[in-house]
Design a protein around this motif. Structure first.
Motif, mmCIF file in Angstrom:
data_model
loop_
_atom_site.group_PDB
_atom_site.id
_atom_site.type_symbol
_atom_site.label_atom_id
_atom_site.label_comp_id
_atom_site.label_asym_id
_atom_site.label_seq_id
_atom_site.Cartn_x
_atom_site.Cartn_y
_atom_site.Cartn_z
ATOM 1 N N GLY A 1 90.739 53.849 88.159
ATOM 2 C CA GLY A 1 90.610 52.470 87.676
ATOM 3 C C GLY A 1 91.974 51.904 87.325
ATOM 4 O O GLY A 1 92.996 52.297 87.909
ATOM 5 N N ASP B 1 87.983 59.798 92.189
ATOM 6 C CA ASP B 1 87.103 58.899 91.445
ATOM 7 C C ASP B 1 85.676 59.138 91.930
ATOM 8 O O ASP B 1 85.456 59.466 93.102
ATOM 9 N N VAL C 1 80.922 62.325 78.503
ATOM 10 C CA VAL C 1 81.285 62.335 79.931
ATOM 11 C C VAL C 1 82.623 63.052 80.122
ATOM 12 O O VAL C 1 82.799 63.850 81.043
ATOM 13 N N PHE D 1 98.825 56.666 78.123
ATOM 14 C CA PHE D 1 99.649 55.648 78.781
ATOM 15 C C PHE D 1 99.193 54.264 78.313
ATOM 16 O O PHE D 1 98.103 54.101 77.788
ATOM 17 N N ASN E 1 98.804 49.976 79.369
ATOM 18 C CA ASN E 1 98.419 49.142 80.505
ATOM 19 C C ASN E 1 99.323 47.909 80.625
ATOM 20 O O ASN E 1 99.427 47.155 79.659
HETATM 21 P P1 NAD Z 1 88.352 51.627 84.409
HETATM 22 O O1 NAD Z 1 86.959 51.210 84.111
HETATM 23 O O2 NAD Z 1 89.295 50.653 85.011
HETATM 24 O O3 NAD Z 1 88.341 52.926 85.355
HETATM 25 C C1 NAD Z 1 87.607 54.094 85.081
HETATM 26 C C2 NAD Z 1 87.354 54.789 86.420
HETATM 27 O O4 NAD Z 1 86.792 56.084 86.156
HETATM 28 C C3 NAD Z 1 86.336 54.036 87.305
HETATM 29 O O5 NAD Z 1 86.912 53.809 88.578
HETATM 30 C C4 NAD Z 1 85.131 54.982 87.377
HETATM 31 O O6 NAD Z 1 84.481 54.950 88.637
HETATM 32 C C5 NAD Z 1 85.792 56.328 87.136
HETATM 33 N N1 NAD Z 1 84.893 57.353 86.576
HETATM 34 C C6 NAD Z 1 84.022 57.217 85.543
HETATM 35 N N2 NAD Z 1 83.431 58.402 85.289
HETATM 36 C C7 NAD Z 1 83.940 59.294 86.189
HETATM 37 C C8 NAD Z 1 83.749 60.689 86.421
HETATM 38 N N3 NAD Z 1 82.903 61.413 85.686
HETATM 39 N N4 NAD Z 1 84.464 61.288 87.416
HETATM 40 C C9 NAD Z 1 85.330 60.572 88.194
HETATM 41 N N5 NAD Z 1 85.551 59.248 87.998
HETATM 42 C C10 NAD Z 1 84.875 58.628 87.019
HETATM 43 O O7 NAD Z 1 88.922 52.204 83.040
HETATM 44 P P2 NAD Z 1 90.443 52.244 82.540
HETATM 45 O O8 NAD Z 1 90.750 50.987 81.835
HETATM 46 O O9 NAD Z 1 91.313 52.723 83.631
HETATM 47 O O10 NAD Z 1 90.333 53.376 81.411
HETATM 48 C C11 NAD Z 1 90.262 54.745 81.746
HETATM 49 C C12 NAD Z 1 90.639 55.582 80.535
HETATM 50 O O11 NAD Z 1 91.955 55.217 80.104
HETATM 51 C C13 NAD Z 1 89.729 55.417 79.324
HETATM 52 O O12 NAD Z 1 89.653 56.635 78.631
HETATM 53 C C14 NAD Z 1 90.468 54.368 78.499
HETATM 54 O O13 NAD Z 1 90.137 54.405 77.140
HETATM 55 C C15 NAD Z 1 91.909 54.803 78.734
HETATM 56 N N6 NAD Z 1 92.915 53.749 78.562
HETATM 57 C C16 NAD Z 1 92.647 52.474 78.934
HETATM 58 C C17 NAD Z 1 93.636 51.508 78.765
HETATM 59 C C18 NAD Z 1 93.406 50.082 79.178
HETATM 60 O O14 NAD Z 1 94.173 49.208 78.768
HETATM 61 N N7 NAD Z 1 92.399 49.786 79.966
HETATM 62 C C19 NAD Z 1 94.893 51.867 78.225
HETATM 63 C C20 NAD Z 1 95.126 53.204 77.889
HETATM 64 C C21 NAD Z 1 94.125 54.149 78.032
#
Ligand code: NAD
Ligand code: CAA
Length: 287
Positions: free
Chosen positions: A16, A37, A100, A145, A147
């Motif tokens: 993601g 993914d 999860v 990290f 974003n």
């Molecule tokens: P996102 O929704 O953009 O992407 C998550 C991805 O994980 C999706 O593509 C989904 O299909 C995939 N996924 C879900 N369950 C899965 C599994 N069991 N196996 C394989 N793939 C799976 O989310 P994001 O914003 O990239 O966030 C991801 C992680 O990073 C979270 O833990 C979030 O808290 C953390 N995070 C997010 C940010 C932000 O600003 N969005 C910043 C730092 C950390």
């Protein structure tokens, strides 16, 4: 266990917003990247966004054409956790849900080589609890990290109760190899940055919910009044409202203080599928 300079193969799970940026950074640093993914469309979107991001850097002269091509070539999209068996370091960036993530760590523990380091990009969840779902808690660590990962200069490192000094040192130098500054946090809910950032975002939702001002005035107030690059509601859309809500719930349950209780408007938006920029609709709509 590989030292930072010996980390040659990196598995990234979750393609993601965050996983795609993390894969890009690791590839640009010379690592072979295996990107996984559960959703194949997320992988094709990730490849397109990595290419666009690298081209933006190339256009500014920060990357040569050859380095662009080499980075792209180093990323291989894969479809099963078994494909990560040779990784030296795996960085998990899937949905912000403890159950999860634990399930994934159990699987990773079984299939990765015994020397591999398992890192989580979680925004808030206990690293100690994720680590305890494996038989190698000493090799589990938080590598948080920001974003967008290619632009933001920080990685927040969180040691679990059993993370060794050796693993911490390897991940710290690897983060520096990615060109990032490092801060270290104890393993408390939300760590450092989200402990402070998310209550501000939540308060912006309360201000909107209780009619203090329009969304535009709240965001302009914080942008021009405090010199933030984005207003808090725009930033929430950028992060993902689902991520903001999950983090607030971890802060609320983990710290037991009502000041972290998520604003009902944020809950309602997430219930309605208004997850922010990534879905085209959040507080704002995106054309
Ligand atoms: P996102 O929704 O953009 O992407 C998550 C991805 O994980 C999706 O593509 C989904 O299909 C995939 N996924 C879900 N369950 C899965 C599994 N069991 N196996 C394989 N793939 C799976 O989310 P994001 O914003 O990239 O966030 C991801 C992680 O990073 C979270 O833990 C979030 O808290 C953390 N995070 C997010 C940010 C932000 O600003 N969005 C910043 C730092 C950390
Ligand atoms: N890849 C490559 N380059 C990128 C990029 C990407 N993904 N995104 C932005 N850029 C570059 C642009 O090319 C541009 O470069 P120049 O200035 O050299 O032309 C620069 O970054 C600025 O981008 P834009 O002009 O498109 O837009 P902007 O000025 O609004 O900046 C932003 C975009 C960097 C995202 C800025 O708005 C910002 O810093 N916002 C706040 C981000 C933030 O706070 N992130 C942390 C969220 S909290 C978190 O991540 C933790 C968590 O667990 C939830």
């Amino acid at each position: 266990m590989a030292t930072a300079s010996e980390i040659a193969a990196v598995g990234v799970i979750g393609a993601g917003q965050m996983g795609s940026g993390i894969a890009q950074l690791a590839a640009a640093a010379g690592c072979a990247v295996l990107l996984l993914d559960a959703d194949p469309t997320a992988l094709s979107r990730a490849v397109a966004s990595i290419s666009a991001s690298l081209l933006r850097l190339a256009a500014k002269g920060q990357l040569s054409q050859a380095a662009y091509e080499d980075s792209i070539k180093r990323i291989r999209c894969v479809s099963t956790v078994q494909d990560l068996r040779d990784a030296d370091l795996v960085i998990e960036a899937i949905v912000e849900n403890e159950d999860v993530k634990k399930k994934l760590f159990v699987e990773l523990d079984k299939i990765t080589k015994s020397s591999a380091i398992l890192a989580s990009n979680t925004s808030s969840i206990s690293i100690t609890r994720l680590a305890s779902s494996t038989k190698r808690p000493s090799q589990v660590i938080g590598m948080h990290f920001f974003n967008p990962p290619p632009i933001m200069k920080l990685i927040e490192i969180i040691r679990g109760a059993d993370t060794t000094d050796e693993v911490f040192a390897a991940v710290k130098s690897f983060s520096e190899r990615l060109g990032k500054s490092v801060i270290c946090s104890q393993d408390y809910p939300g760590f450092i940055v989200n402990r402070i950032l998310m209550p501000m975002i939540n308060e912006a939702f309360w201000a909107l919910y209780t009619g203090v001002a329009t969304k535009e005035h709240i965001d302009t107030g914080m942008k021009l009044g405090t010199n933030h690059p984005m207003g808090p509601l725009q930033l929430a859309d950028f992060i993902g409202l689902d991520v903001c809500l999950s983090v607030l719930r971890v802060l609320h349950s983990g710290l037991g203080d009502n000041k972290y209780s998520p604003c009902p408007l944020l809950v309602q938006y997430v219930d309605a599928g208004r997850l922010g920029k990534k879905r085209g609709l959040g507080v704002y709509s995106y054309g």
